[in-house]
Design a protein around this motif. Structure first.
Motif, PDB file in Angstrom:
ATOM      1  N   GLY A 434      -1.889  25.378  11.770  1.00  8.40           N
ATOM      2  CA  GLY A 434      -1.062  25.416  12.960  1.00  8.40           C
ATOM      3  C   GLY A 434      -0.722  24.008  13.409  1.00  8.40           C
ATOM      4  N   ALA A 435       0.062  23.924  14.483  1.00  9.66           N
ATOM      5  CA  ALA A 435       0.480  22.625  15.015  1.00  9.66           C
ATOM      6  C   ALA A 435       0.551  22.700  16.526  1.00  9.66           C
ATOM      7  N   ILE A 436       0.375  21.538  17.163  1.00 12.89           N
ATOM      8  CA  ILE A 436       0.452  21.419  18.623  1.00 12.89           C
ATOM      9  C   ILE A 436       1.474  20.342  18.952  1.00 12.89           C
ATOM     10  N   TRP A 437       2.392  20.653  19.849  1.00  7.95           N
ATOM     11  CA  TRP A 437       3.442  19.719  20.258  1.00  7.95           C
ATOM     12  C   TRP A 437       3.309  19.473  21.756  1.00  7.95           C
ATOM     13  N   TYR A 438       3.083  18.211  22.133  1.00  5.43           N
ATOM     14  CA  TYR A 438       2.871  17.838  23.534  1.00  5.43           C
ATOM     15  C   TYR A 438       3.805  16.680  23.821  1.00  5.43           C
ATOM     16  N   GLN A 439       5.028  16.987  24.255  1.00  4.47           N
ATOM     17  CA  GLN A 439       6.072  15.989  24.444  1.00  4.47           C
ATOM     18  C   GLN A 439       7.106  16.576  25.396  1.00  4.47           C
ATOM     19  N   GLY A 440       8.010  15.743  25.876  1.00  3.69           N
ATOM     20  CA  GLY A 440       9.103  16.250  26.697  1.00  3.69           C
ATOM     21  C   GLY A 440       9.503  15.323  27.823  1.00  3.69           C
ATOM     22  N   GLU A 441       8.578  14.486  28.279  1.00  9.29           N
ATOM     23  CA  GLU A 441       8.893  13.599  29.397  1.00  9.29           C
ATOM     24  C   GLU A 441      10.116  12.726  29.087  1.00  9.29           C
ATOM     25  N   ARG A 462       8.033  24.036   9.597  1.00  9.55           N
ATOM     26  CA  ARG A 462       7.782  25.226   8.762  1.00  9.55           C
ATOM     27  C   ARG A 462       8.280  25.022   7.339  1.00  9.55           C
ATOM     28  N   ALA A 463       9.356  24.252   7.183  1.00 10.10           N
ATOM     29  CA  ALA A 463       9.828  23.944   5.831  1.00 10.10           C
ATOM     30  C   ALA A 463       8.830  23.065   5.088  1.00 10.10           C
ATOM     31  N   LYS A 464       8.131  22.207   5.812  1.00  7.12           N
ATOM     32  CA  LYS A 464       7.195  21.281   5.179  1.00  7.12           C
ATOM     33  C   LYS A 464       5.800  21.856   4.999  1.00  7.12           C
ATOM     34  N   PHE A 465       5.334  22.632   5.979  1.00 13.37           N
ATOM     35  CA  PHE A 465       3.911  22.988   6.029  1.00 13.37           C
ATOM     36  C   PHE A 465       3.628  24.480   5.912  1.00 13.37           C
ATOM     37  N   GLY A 466       4.678  25.292   5.743  1.00 12.65           N
ATOM     38  CA  GLY A 466       4.458  26.714   5.512  1.00 12.65           C
ATOM     39  C   GLY A 466       5.319  27.592   6.405  1.00 12.65           C
ATOM     40  N   ASP A 467       5.967  28.590   5.801  1.00  6.35           N
ATOM     41  CA  ASP A 467       6.767  29.538   6.567  1.00  6.35           C
ATOM     42  C   ASP A 467       5.917  30.189   7.647  1.00  6.35           C
ATOM     43  N   GLY A 468       6.512  30.336   8.825  1.00  2.00           N
ATOM     44  CA  GLY A 468       5.800  30.998   9.911  1.00  2.00           C
ATOM     45  C   GLY A 468       4.699  30.176  10.534  1.00  2.00           C
ATOM     46  N   LEU A 469       4.681  28.858  10.278  1.00  3.79           N
ATOM     47  CA  LEU A 469       3.638  28.008  10.859  1.00  3.79           C
ATOM     48  C   LEU A 469       3.540  28.245  12.359  1.00  3.79           C
ATOM     49  N   PRO A 470       2.369  28.613  12.878  1.00  6.02           N
ATOM     50  CA  PRO A 470       2.221  28.774  14.331  1.00  6.02           C
ATOM     51  C   PRO A 470       2.270  27.419  15.032  1.00  6.02           C
ATOM     52  N   VAL A 471       3.045  27.339  16.095  1.00  7.84           N
ATOM     53  CA  VAL A 471       3.202  26.097  16.849  1.00  7.84           C
ATOM     54  C   VAL A 471       2.916  26.375  18.318  1.00  7.84           C
ATOM     55  N   THR A 472       2.036  25.589  18.905  1.00  2.91           N
ATOM     56  CA  THR A 472       1.731  25.675  20.332  1.00  2.91           C
ATOM     57  C   THR A 472       2.416  24.518  21.050  1.00  2.91           C
ATOM     58  N   VAL A 473       3.234  24.853  22.041  1.00  2.00           N
ATOM     59  CA  VAL A 473       3.965  23.862  22.822  1.00  2.00           C
ATOM     60  C   VAL A 473       3.286  23.722  24.182  1.00  2.00           C
ATOM     61  N   VAL A 474       2.911  22.506  24.528  1.00  2.00           N
ATOM     62  CA  VAL A 474       2.320  22.239  25.839  1.00  2.00           C
ATOM     63  C   VAL A 474       3.449  21.951  26.823  1.00  2.00           C
ATOM     64  N   GLN A 475       3.609  22.845  27.799  1.00  2.00           N
ATOM     65  CA  GLN A 475       4.669  22.677  28.790  1.00  2.00           C
ATOM     66  C   GLN A 475       4.324  21.540  29.750  1.00  2.00           C
ATOM     67  N   LEU A 476       5.347  20.812  30.186  1.00  2.00           N
ATOM     68  CA  LEU A 476       5.102  19.651  31.039  1.00  2.00           C
ATOM     69  C   LEU A 476       4.418  20.050  32.343  1.00  2.00           C
ATOM     70  N   PRO A 477       3.413  19.281  32.773  1.00  2.00           N
ATOM     71  CA  PRO A 477       2.772  19.523  34.062  1.00  2.00           C
ATOM     72  C   PRO A 477       3.614  18.944  35.192  1.00  2.00           C
ATOM     73  N   ARG A 478       3.131  19.073  36.401  1.00  2.00           N
ATOM     74  CA  ARG A 478       3.830  18.494  37.549  1.00  2.00           C
ATOM     75  C   ARG A 478       3.658  16.978  37.554  1.00  2.00           C
ATOM     76  N   TYR A 479       4.732  16.284  37.906  1.00  2.00           N
ATOM     77  CA  TYR A 479       4.684  14.826  38.019  1.00  2.00           C
ATOM     78  C   TYR A 479       5.925  14.370  38.772  1.00  2.00           C
ATOM     79  N   GLY A 480       5.761  13.416  39.663  1.00  2.00           N
ATOM     80  CA  GLY A 480       6.903  12.829  40.340  1.00  2.00           C
ATOM     81  C   GLY A 480       7.125  13.382  41.730  1.00  2.00           C
ATOM     82  N   ALA A 481       8.375  13.351  42.146  1.00  2.00           N
ATOM     83  CA  ALA A 481       8.729  13.695  43.523  1.00  2.00           C
ATOM     84  C   ALA A 481       8.476  15.166  43.829  1.00  2.00           C
ATOM     85  N   LEU A 482       7.953  15.432  45.034  1.00  2.00           N
ATOM     86  CA  LEU A 482       7.771  16.801  45.498  1.00  2.00           C
ATOM     87  C   LEU A 482       9.133  17.389  45.850  1.00  2.00           C
TER      88      LEU A 482
END
Length: 647
Positions: A434-441, A462-482
């Motif tokens: 599997g893979a974890i992606w933690y980016q977006g800011e 998935r093309a590189k590491f296997g069809d159907g590779l499970p990927v977990t995306v970390v959604q951005l937390p709160r940061y900055g102006a209210l």
């Protein structure tokens, strides 16, 4: 560079005859001592050799003959391995071992990638000293991919990148989220775990995607083609980019139609107080909290002898991006956090008498602008003489409403494909669990495009590491102006893009962390809490634990019921509850792009919003950069931000 023991096969070399030279076959650089190979999947080994070379590849006692292709590449497969080890991989020619990789375990292998919050090391987390001291896990192996850039896909990992056993020394500077996740999985399933950290703080998503994949999308094809031009003709590429930059400036209504590079004397200019440095320290109230662009201008005089020579214009250190003109002609652009700028110019661009240097400096975080030092502000002439450019600078603030310039395709961590080429392409062919992606800011300013880009990244992996590779995306937390007004989603746009990408792909999980951020710290140190959420998602996504409500309550539908709207939720454990109020905060009613805040109440595992007969086509929840969201389930998991159409 391999850490495994290697030796040349002298007997094989002797067969080549006098004067002949050959390279021994070798494994790809990702295969080193202490690595983990994905269990319960065919073991794919690959590497390079002289074209047509024949040799033996062994996995423990099993061996198979291999012949390298015309391009010098080879690969072979062995049957699945169950969890455990150690194993040994070796290559031999004429019965002589030319390479051996030892202490190889079979287990589950994960790729961890993203920007600074993924890169954030164990040595900086909450209770770091204790956590680092406890990082002694022989069954967990770490591969830290060194930071590097490449214009073309590489086959070798950068620098000294190599697998290592987890110890306090090797774990201290490794990704905390990746480490914590791997530790939990190893403990939960009693298996070896291999963790690959390939991340770079501040990076956008585009540099991580294969150029062939992103270049096939019309929205990005021109930029990728310009990068191809840059490889062979940097002058032509720079000219094309400068024209694009200038066109973007002209088309932005907030610039008022000004073109400072064409008419630098127009408008109001203010002398820079003292030396060039972070503009927030100049004592100008308009710049104290300014993030964005500032124009800098300097006039200098040249003699006929000086103007007749080619020269290099040194404009010092700039954070983080500059676009620079000399006498109305663009001479260079660079993205770098504080790196020195030096642009070569032909004699034809210099003028006897007055010359004008114009620099647009853009900074989007922390300290920024032109920072000298004085010694690096100069014109260096072909004859070895120098003219100082340290004094006489003027400045003009660019309104914050002006959009950020589009990065040049070759801008390190803001352009296209170069991080992929150096830090992901050499892994191509590995089997992953599997893979974890933690980016977006760094993409938050263009959040609407992020869903498509994230889909491209996942397609690439998935093309590189296997069809159907499970990927977990970390959604951005709160940061900055209210947030104080409805209808201004800010980072909510990119969070929504992440949510949609996960909702449309059964192989993608979303880790909601909205409640784990810090309005004043983009790098909250409690990475263990983030990893615990990631592990919940991965247990459901990767290991099929269907009873885990992975990411907490998920809005499933919004239905009109007379004068109210009912929002139904799925994945709720122990009921819904609100924190610090008996109403749900942060709900917005939207119609035709206009939104307003609305009170909402719980009704079992649903939320009810009284609307009267006012038309509502969409409900948004928990929007803005740093929203206060108070809807949770009884297990303490938050309902994540969402946009949902009203049925």
């Amino acid at each position: 560079m391999f850490t495994s023991r290697m030796m040349m096969a002298c007997g094989a070399l002797a067969l080549l005859g006098p004067g002949a030279m050959a390279e021994a076959p070798k494994l790809a650089s990702v295969f080193t001592d202490h690595m983990v190979i994905q269990r319960d999947a065919p073991v794919r080994l690959f590497g390079t050799a002289d074209p047509g070379a024949e040799f033996m590849v062994s996995l423990d006692a099993a061996a198979t003959p291999v012949r390298a292709g015309r391009d010098g590449r080879w690969w072979t497969e062995f049957p699945d391995l169950s969890a455990g080890g150690p194993h040994e991989i070796s290559l031999s020619t004429e019965g002589e071992t030319v390479q051996a990789v030892e202490d190889v375990l079979a287990g589950d292998v994960f790729l961890c990638s993203g920007q600074s919050n993924m890169e954030y090391p164990l040595s900086r987390v909450t209770y770091a000293e204790r956590e680092v001291a406890a990082a002694d896990h022989p069954n967990i192996r770490l591969l830290q991919v060194e930071k590097a850039l490449s214009l073309d896909p590489d086959t070798d990992l950068p620098g000294e990148s190599a697998w290592a056993v987890t110890t306090p020394e090797t774990a201290a500077e490794f990704s905390a989220v990746c480490y914590y996740t791997g530790r939990a999985i190893s403990e939960a399933y009693d298996i070896p775990v291999g963790l690959i950290n390939s991340s770079w703080g501040g990076s956008r998503i585009e540099p991580w995607i294969d150029g062939e994949i992103i270049g096939a999308v019309p929205d990005y094809a021109d930029d990728v083609a310009l990068l191809e031009t840059y490889k062979t003709d940097r002058g032509a590429a720079a000219k094309a980019y400068s024209e694009s930059w200038q066109l973007g400036w002209r088309d932005d209504p907030a610039t008022g139609g000004t073109t400072p590079w064409e008419n630098p004397e127009a408008g109001d200019w203010t002398p820079v107080p003292g030396t060039l440095r972070d503009w927030r320290t100049w004592g100008d109230a308009e710049l104290t909290d300014h993030l964005g662009m500032v124009w800098h201008k300097l006039s200098f005089t040249l003699t006929a002898q000086q103007a007749a020579q080619a020269a290099t214009i040194h404009i010092g250190a700039i954070d983080d991006t500059d676009m620079t003109w000399l006498n109305g002609t663009a001479i260079g652009t660079t993205f770098d956090w504080g790196g020195l700028r030096a642009y070569e110019v032909p004699a034809s661009l210099l003028q006897t008498g007055e010359n004008t240097l114009l620099v647009n400096a853009h900074n989007d975080y922390g300290e920024g602008g032109m920072n000298g030092p004085d010694a690096e502000l100069r014109v260096a002439f072909e004859d070895g003489t120098n003219l100082s450019l340290a004094e006489g600078w003027m400045y003009r603030k660019v309104p914050a409403e002006v959009g950020a310039p589009k990065p040049a395709p070759w801008f390190t961590i803001k352009g296209y494909t170069m991080l992929h080429n150096a830090m992901v392409a050499p892994l191509d062919g590995l089997r992953l669990k599997g893979a974890i992606w933690y980016q977006g800011e760094s993409n938050a300013g263009e959040g609407a495009a992020y869903e498509g880009l994230l889909n491209l990244l996942i397609q690439d992996w998935r093309a590189k590491f296997g069809d159907g590779l499970p990927v977990t995306v970390v959604q951005l937390p709160r940061y900055g102006a209210l947030p104080t007004e409805a209808g201004e989603p800010g980072w909510g746009v990119i969070r929504e893009s992440m949510r949609r990408a996960a909702a449309k792909d059964e192989g993608v999980g979303l880790t909601v962390t909205i409640d784990m951020g810090d309005p004043v710290d983009i790098h909250p140190p409690n990475k263990l809490a983030v990893a615990e959420r990631v592990v919940r998602v991965m247990k459901a996504l990767v290991y099929g634990e269907e009873d885990a409500a992975a990411s907490g309550p998920v809005a499933a539908s919004a239905t009109r019921e007379d004068d109210a709207i009912r929002i139904a939720f799925e994945g709720v454990e122990d009921g819904l509850e609100t924190v610090s109020s008996d109403t749900v905060l942060g709900m917005e009613l939207c119609e035709a792009g206009t939104c307003r805040f609305a009170s909402a109440a719980l009704d079992g595992e649903a939320v009810i919003i009284e609307t009267g007969d006012v038309p509502v086509s969409e409900i948004r929840y928990c929007q803005g950069n740093s929203p206060l969201c108070n809807l949770f389930d009884g297990n303490g998991l938050p309902a994540g931000p969402f946009w949902i159409d009203v049925e």
